[in-house]
Design a protein around this motif. Structure first.
Motif, PDB file in Angstrom:
ATOM      1  N   MET A  63       0.848  -1.193   0.000  1.00 57.94           N
ATOM      2  CA  MET A  63       0.000   0.000   0.000  1.00 57.94           C
ATOM      3  C   MET A  63       0.880   1.239   0.000  1.00 57.94           C
ATOM      4  N   LEU A  83      -4.157  -1.124   7.894  1.00 56.78           N
ATOM      5  CA  LEU A  83      -5.124  -1.615   6.912  1.00 56.78           C
ATOM      6  C   LEU A  83      -4.734  -2.998   6.386  1.00 56.78           C
ATOM      7  N   GLU A  85      -1.696  -4.162   5.359  1.00 55.28           N
ATOM      8  CA  GLU A  85      -0.641  -4.331   4.362  1.00 55.28           C
ATOM      9  C   GLU A  85       0.650  -4.826   5.008  1.00 55.28           C
ATOM     10  N   PRO A 119     -11.066  -4.312  -1.111  1.00 59.50           N
ATOM     11  CA  PRO A 119     -11.357  -4.005   0.286  1.00 59.50           C
ATOM     12  C   PRO A 119     -12.725  -4.513   0.709  1.00 59.50           C
ATOM     13  N   ILE A 123     -12.936  -2.853   6.847  1.00 56.77           N
ATOM     14  CA  ILE A 123     -12.364  -1.510   6.864  1.00 56.77           C
ATOM     15  C   ILE A 123     -13.287  -0.554   7.621  1.00 56.77           C
ATOM     16  N   VAL A 134     -11.882   4.251   0.132  1.00 55.51           N
ATOM     17  CA  VAL A 134     -10.902   3.387  -0.540  1.00 55.51           C
ATOM     18  C   VAL A 134     -11.533   2.497  -1.608  1.00 55.51           C
ATOM     19  N   ARG A 145     -10.695   1.200  -6.705  1.00 54.47           N
ATOM     20  CA  ARG A 145     -10.153   0.546  -5.512  1.00 54.47           C
ATOM     21  C   ARG A 145      -8.798   1.166  -5.209  1.00 54.47           C
ATOM     22  N   ALA A 147      -7.148   0.497  -2.027  1.00 54.81           N
ATOM     23  CA  ALA A 147      -6.619  -0.143  -0.819  1.00 54.81           C
ATOM     24  C   ALA A 147      -5.387  -1.003  -1.070  1.00 54.81           C
TER      25      ALA A 147
END
Length: 180
Positions: A63, A83, A85, A119, A123, A134, A145, A147
């Motif tokens: 990300m 998130l 990643e 996502p 989230i 996102v 998208r 994310a």
């Protein structure tokens, strides 16, 4: 074209947020050593429920930090790893890469880009309203998208903050990223 690694994160459990680390190790054909999503076959719970024999095209989640800056402008305070990643980057337009792009990260690791992260509602459980920032539809009705992207590990090796990322574009026409 290239960028840098801002942060690295992993989690041995299926948690939404991943813990920031001083370094991670990528394993060829598997993903991030010790991460719950590492493996030859798919490990994301929703994908396992559909077909546990699917190849794991989501071994590594990357990300761009620039997304966090954008989200902050909308009142969302998000830090690397929160998130989900594994690798947070800077200075690289991840979402504009082509399917099959190779990312050479640090001294040894190579990740092949497979597609966009799709996502999910988790989230919004993390921060109410974040999902609509996102993943949304643009004026033409296309789903956008933001994310991050997913990839598979072609060559293993250590990855640490401040490592350089070099982009090697695939031959042929650009193939836009789609959700994987």
């Amino acid at each position: 074209m290239g960028g840098t690694v801002v942060a690295v994160s992993s989690s041995g459990a299926h948690t939404f947020t991943k813990e920031r680390r001083d370094g991670i190790r990528l394993l060829a054909g598997l993903g991030v050593e010790g991460d719950a999503h590492a493996g030859v076959t798919v490990k994301h719970r929703s994908r396992v429920a559909q077909d546990p024999t699917q190849p794991n095209l989501r071994q590594v989640h990357l990300m761009q930090r620039e997304l966090f800056d954008e989200l902050a402008g909308h009142g969302f305070d998000v830090a690397p790893g929160q998130l989900g990643e594994n690798i947070t980057t800077a200075g690289l337009d991840l979402l504009g890469l082509s399917v099959g792009t190779l990312l050479r990260i640090g001294p040894e690791a190579v990740v092949e880009v497979t597609g966009l992260r799709n996502p999910c509602l988790q989230i919004d459980m993390f921060r109410a309203g974040l999902l609509s920032r996102v993943a949304y539809r643009d004026d033409e009705g296309q789903v956008i998208r933001k994310a991050g992207i997913m990839g598979v590990v072609v060559a293993g090796g250590p990855v640490r903050p401040d490592d350089a990322i070099t982009v090697e574009r695939p031959e042929g026409p650009h193939r836009p990223l789609e959700r994987v």
